[in-house]
Motif scaffolding. Structure first.
Motif, PDB file in Angstrom:
ATOM      1  N   LYS A  70      -0.431   5.130  -2.528  1.00 59.23           N
ATOM      2  CA  LYS A  70      -0.212   4.787  -3.928  1.00 59.23           C
ATOM      3  C   LYS A  70       0.766   5.757  -4.593  1.00 59.23           C
ATOM      4  CE  LYS A  70      -3.758   3.396  -6.213  1.00 59.23           C
ATOM      5  NZ  LYS A  70      -5.059   3.389  -6.931  1.00 59.23           N
ATOM      6  N   ASN A  71       0.751   7.004  -4.149  1.00 59.07           N
ATOM      7  CA  ASN A  71       1.632   8.009  -4.754  1.00 59.07           C
ATOM      8  C   ASN A  71       3.102   7.654  -4.567  1.00 59.07           C
ATOM      9  OD1 ASN A  71      -0.546   9.586  -5.612  1.00 59.07           O
ATOM     10  ND2 ASN A  71      -0.633  10.703  -3.676  1.00 59.07           N
ATOM     11  N   VAL A  72       3.425   7.020  -3.431  1.00 61.64           N
ATOM     12  CA  VAL A  72       4.805   6.600  -3.189  1.00 61.64           C
ATOM     13  C   VAL A  72       5.255   5.635  -4.284  1.00 61.64           C
ATOM     14  CG1 VAL A  72       6.332   5.319  -1.638  1.00 61.64           C
ATOM     15  CG2 VAL A  72       4.670   6.955  -0.703  1.00 61.64           C
ATOM     16  N   ARG A 101       1.423  -5.867   6.136  1.00 62.75           N
ATOM     17  CA  ARG A 101       0.965  -7.232   5.903  1.00 62.75           C
ATOM     18  C   ARG A 101      -0.215  -7.259   4.937  1.00 62.75           C
ATOM     19  NH1 ARG A 101       2.349 -11.623   8.423  1.00 62.75           N
ATOM     20  NH2 ARG A 101       3.128 -10.617  10.309  1.00 62.75           N
ATOM     21  N   GLN A 102      -1.116  -6.281   5.060  1.00 65.11           N
ATOM     22  CA  GLN A 102      -2.288  -6.219   4.191  1.00 65.11           C
ATOM     23  C   GLN A 102      -2.194  -4.971   3.315  1.00 65.11           C
ATOM     24  OE1 GLN A 102      -6.154  -7.171   5.933  1.00 65.11           O
ATOM     25  NE2 GLN A 102      -5.141  -7.843   7.815  1.00 65.11           N
ATOM     26  N   ARG A 103      -1.167  -4.959   2.478  1.00 61.60           N
ATOM     27  CA  ARG A 103      -0.936  -3.773   1.647  1.00 61.60           C
ATOM     28  C   ARG A 103      -2.137  -3.463   0.774  1.00 61.60           C
ATOM     29  NH1 ARG A 103       2.405   0.164   2.497  1.00 61.60           N
ATOM     30  NH2 ARG A 103       4.385  -0.925   2.179  1.00 61.60           N
ATOM     31  N   ASN A 133      10.416  10.811   0.815  1.00 56.64           N
ATOM     32  CA  ASN A 133      10.404  11.226   2.223  1.00 56.64           C
ATOM     33  C   ASN A 133       9.731  10.182   3.106  1.00 56.64           C
ATOM     34  OD1 ASN A 133      10.968  12.843   4.427  1.00 56.64           O
ATOM     35  ND2 ASN A 133       9.226  14.202   4.120  1.00 56.64           N
ATOM     36  N   GLN A 134      10.149   8.939   2.943  1.00 60.73           N
ATOM     37  CA  GLN A 134       9.614   7.849   3.751  1.00 60.73           C
ATOM     38  C   GLN A 134      10.663   7.394   4.769  1.00 60.73           C
ATOM     39  OE1 GLN A 134       6.340   6.808   3.470  1.00 60.73           O
ATOM     40  NE2 GLN A 134       6.278   8.566   2.080  1.00 60.73           N
ATOM     41  N   PRO A 135      10.265   7.123   6.010  1.00 58.07           N
ATOM     42  CA  PRO A 135      11.245   6.811   7.058  1.00 58.07           C
ATOM     43  C   PRO A 135      11.738   5.373   7.070  1.00 58.07           C
ATOM     44  CG  PRO A 135       9.038   6.817   7.978  1.00 58.07           C
ATOM     45  CD  PRO A 135       8.898   7.249   6.538  1.00 58.07           C
ATOM     46  N   SER A 136      11.052   4.467   6.369  1.00 61.32           N
ATOM     47  CA  SER A 136      11.386   3.056   6.464  1.00 61.32           C
ATOM     48  C   SER A 136      11.359   2.408   5.089  1.00 61.32           C
ATOM     49  CB  SER A 136      10.388   2.342   7.383  1.00 61.32           C
ATOM     50  OG  SER A 136      10.521   0.942   7.293  1.00 61.32           O
ATOM     51  N   ILE A 137      12.245   1.429   4.880  1.00 62.45           N
ATOM     52  CA  ILE A 137      12.263   0.720   3.612  1.00 62.45           C
ATOM     53  C   ILE A 137      10.948  -0.011   3.368  1.00 62.45           C
ATOM     54  CG2 ILE A 137      13.276  -1.427   4.521  1.00 62.45           C
ATOM     55  CD1 ILE A 137      14.978  -1.568   1.963  1.00 62.45           C
ATOM     56  N   GLN A 138      10.269  -0.413   4.449  1.00 62.72           N
ATOM     57  CA  GLN A 138       8.982  -1.090   4.298  1.00 62.72           C
ATOM     58  C   GLN A 138       7.938  -0.194   3.638  1.00 62.72           C
ATOM     59  OE1 GLN A 138      10.778  -1.240   7.175  1.00 62.72           O
ATOM     60  NE2 GLN A 138      11.376  -3.395   7.113  1.00 62.72           N
ATOM     61  N   ASP A 139       8.121   1.127   3.749  1.00 62.04           N
ATOM     62  CA  ASP A 139       7.161   2.062   3.167  1.00 62.04           C
ATOM     63  C   ASP A 139       7.322   2.220   1.659  1.00 62.04           C
ATOM     64  OD1 ASP A 139       5.743   2.868   5.547  1.00 62.04           O
ATOM     65  OD2 ASP A 139       7.559   3.927   6.153  1.00 62.04           O
ATOM     66  N   VAL A 140       8.430   1.741   1.102  1.00 60.49           N
ATOM     67  CA  VAL A 140       8.630   1.860  -0.342  1.00 60.49           C
ATOM     68  C   VAL A 140       8.643   0.496  -1.029  1.00 60.49           C
ATOM     69  CG1 VAL A 140       9.830   4.063  -0.128  1.00 60.49           C
ATOM     70  CG2 VAL A 140      11.158   1.934  -0.154  1.00 60.49           C
ATOM     71  N   LEU A 141       8.321  -0.558  -0.260  1.00 61.56           N
ATOM     72  CA  LEU A 141       8.166  -1.896  -0.818  1.00 61.56           C
ATOM     73  C   LEU A 141       6.689  -2.259  -0.739  1.00 61.56           C
ATOM     74  CD1 LEU A 141      11.147  -3.738   0.928  1.00 61.56           C
ATOM     75  CD2 LEU A 141      11.097  -2.795  -1.388  1.00 61.56           C
ATOM     76  N   ILE A 166     -17.410   6.704  -4.666  1.00 62.45           N
ATOM     77  CA  ILE A 166     -16.609   5.560  -5.061  1.00 62.45           C
ATOM     78  C   ILE A 166     -15.163   5.994  -5.294  1.00 62.45           C
ATOM     79  CG2 ILE A 166     -18.565   4.323  -6.074  1.00 62.45           C
ATOM     80  CD1 ILE A 166     -17.402   5.070  -8.857  1.00 62.45           C
ATOM     81  N   GLN A 167     -14.274   5.064  -5.054  1.00 58.50           N
ATOM     82  CA  GLN A 167     -12.847   5.309  -5.244  1.00 58.50           C
ATOM     83  C   GLN A 167     -12.343   4.420  -6.365  1.00 58.50           C
ATOM     84  OE1 GLN A 167     -10.077   5.812  -1.767  1.00 58.50           O
ATOM     85  NE2 GLN A 167      -9.310   3.830  -2.465  1.00 58.50           N
ATOM     86  N   ASP A 168     -11.757   5.052  -7.392  1.00 61.61           N
ATOM     87  CA  ASP A 168     -11.112   4.289  -8.454  1.00 61.61           C
ATOM     88  C   ASP A 168      -9.608   4.488  -8.354  1.00 61.61           C
ATOM     89  OD1 ASP A 168     -10.576   6.785  -9.588  1.00 61.61           O
ATOM     90  OD2 ASP A 168     -12.150   6.630 -11.111  1.00 61.61           O
ATOM     91  N   SER A 169      -8.881   4.107  -9.376  1.00 62.34           N
ATOM     92  CA  SER A 169      -7.424   4.155  -9.289  1.00 62.34           C
ATOM     93  C   SER A 169      -6.861   5.572  -9.279  1.00 62.34           C
ATOM     94  CB  SER A 169      -6.791   3.369 -10.449  1.00 62.34           C
ATOM     95  OG  SER A 169      -7.144   3.956 -11.692  1.00 62.34           O
TER      96      SER A 169
END
Length: 509
Positions: free
Chosen positions: A182-184, A169-171, A487-495, A76-79
């Motif tokens: 999630k770490n980002v 779209r399905q974050r 170290n993310q290439p796109s603003i979408q990766d940090v929103l 199982i995966q928790d937070s």
């Protein structure tokens, strides 16, 4: 409705009905008393501490289910991560319930379901810290299959879900199947908290200013327009909070700041989203030299807080956030990368230079925008290490104090890192007469077709007429800074939820 469901979704809905027929509530409302998380158990469990973990309660989403006959190994995966469960029906139920358990766990439970388990922690023969279950509770039935993700025997992902359209779209699903994402966002929160603490420790006051504004001021940008029914007036989503924060300096606050959500009705790409987060602060009795030093200190502290070092890997580069940062004037930067000295050029000459450099310009663009186009296209991308671009022409900076020594320039800097602007700051213009003239020039540019030119804000001018002390202000792009620090290439990766085109019916995966 079923016409839009996949075969697997139809099967899962059938399982849902069977659970209900067995009097098993698939979405129970009762409190589930989680006592430990996966990472806490794995980090603290040992032979010396096993008594502490003799009765634990965990909950999470089923990511794998391995039927070994009388025993099920479930991950199982928790937070906080993933942990293995050892589930044996003789331990979790008795008598007639055993047959029911077999029916449920073998036929009605799916990957993605959320379950709760109580039991004790132990180490399996293969050396894996696991929970030996003595109770098993379904907490939420998953009706939509998770995207397929391949993992090794330790549960580590080796075949990620990478489709950007799906991920953005399905974050919610992205966070499940790509837990490292999630770490980002944990880093993003740490970054903002570090900046907030930096300012609070120095006596700054956090404030709130209006998002809906009657005049979209504080920046040169195209606004979103809405309508207030009760007042029957147009309103604008703020493009900046600058003019309201400076009103507070007029009112007697010495140092105010705001993490604001701003909105600009402009293009979208890997560096731009229509809504974005910016930190702005304004400090009385300071200038842009003080602001450069303070900004260096802040960025250095953020790097240390997130990475433990001032050297941060960004793509193929190692960015050093160790103060002090390099400083160069915008004219010198343009000359270095174009061989053109534009410092004494007229608007007509600048237009010709832009044509020679093959830049897309038009007659609506004034001198400031032409210089900005040259710098943006030919110089900006070359500044990888943190660099303050200073001393801008007055035409580019309608809210900035004129330079104390250099005619035709203003006391402004932009901080460039990894080839992009991260911050914009001034010695703020506090002369109300000069400010009105600058606004009027912006109005003339608007008449020429510049839809990003500033409106005349008469109330802000009235505030300045009461007297604003010498002030320095800055705006820092939080999304771009987060891109650098994670170290993310796109603003979408940090929103968490970047803007997307509306989904067409039938697009759902």
């Amino acid at each position: 409705m079923s016409a839009h469901l996949s075969e697997q979704e139809i099967i899962r809905r059938s399982k849902l009905e069977k659970l209900k027929a067995l009097n098993i509530e698939p979405y129970p409302a009762a409190l589930y008393p989680v006592t430990y998380y996966s990472a806490d158990i794995k980090n603290a469990f040992s032979e010396e501490t096993k008594e502490q973990f003799s009765n634990v309660c965990v909950a999470g989403r089923i990511m794998s289910l391995n039927d070994k006959g009388k025993v099920f190994f479930i991950k199982i995966q928790d937070s906080k991560g993933i942990i293995q469960l050892y589930v044996r029906k003789d331990d979790v139920c008795a008598g007639e319930d055993k047959a029911l358990f077999d029916e449920v766990i073998k036929h009605l439970i799916d990957l993605g379901d959320i379950i709760g388990v109580t039991g004790f922690v132990f180490i399996t023969r293969t050396g894996e810290i696991s929970i030996h279950a003595n109770s098993f509770t379904l907490l939420a039935k998953s009706l939509k299959p998770l995207p397929v993700v391949k993992r090794d025997e330790e549960g580590n992902v080796y075949d990620e879900v990478t489709d950007p359209e799906f991920r953005y779209r399905q974050r919610y699903a992205d966070l499940i199947v790509n837990p490292e994402v999630k770490n980002v966002f944990l880093k993003r929160t740490q970054l903002i908290n570090t900046m907030r603490n930096f300012l609070n420790d120095r006596g700054a006051l956090e404030v709130d200013t209006p998002v809906l504004q009657s005049i979209p001021g504080g920046a040169a940008a195209r606004p979103f327009v809405t309508h207030h029914n009760a007042l029957d007036i147009p309103l604008y989503l703020r493009i900046a909070n600058e003019l309201y924060l400076k009103r507070l300096i007029v009112g007697g606050f010495d140092w105010v700041y705001e993490f604001s959500r701003d909105f600009r009705n402009e293009g979208m790409d890997r560096m731009h989203n229509p809504e974005f987060t910016i930190l702005e602060w304004y400090t009385a009795y300071k200038d842009y030299f003080w602001m450069m030093e303070t900004t260096e200190q802040l960025f250095e502290q953020v790097a240390l807080a997130l990475h433990g070092t001032t050297d941060v890997k960004v793509g193929d580069n190692i960015i050093s956030f160790k103060a002090p940062f390099k400083r160069i004037s915008i004219y010198d930067a343009i000359k270095e990368y174009t061989d053109f000295d534009v410092s004494e050029m007229s608007e007509e000459q600048l237009f010709e230079v832009c044509k020679q450099l093959h830049l897309g310009v038009d007659k609506s663009m004034g001198k400031g925008k032409l210089i900005d186009a040259i710098f943006g296209e030919k110089a900006e991308g070359n500044f990888i290490q943190p660099t303050f671009i200073i001393d801008y022409p007055v035409e580019m900076s309608p809210l900035t104090k004129k330079h104390r020594e250099k005619a035709g320039l203003v006391e402004r800097f932009e901080l460039m890192i990894n080839g992009k602007e991260l911050a914009n700051a001034y010695s703020e213009l506090n002369d109300p007469i000069d400010q009105r003239e600058r606004f009027e020039e912006q109005s003339r540019l608007m008449e020429r077709g510049d839809d990003e030119a500033m409106f005349i804000d008469d109330d802000f001018l009235r505030a300045l007429e009461y007297g604003m002390p010498p002030t320095s202000g800055i705006g820092i792009g939080i999304d771009r800074l987060c891109m650098l620090m994670t170290n993310q290439p796109s603003i979408q990766d940090v929103l968490l939820f970047p803007q997307m085109r509306p989904e067409r019916r039938g697009d759902e995966a």
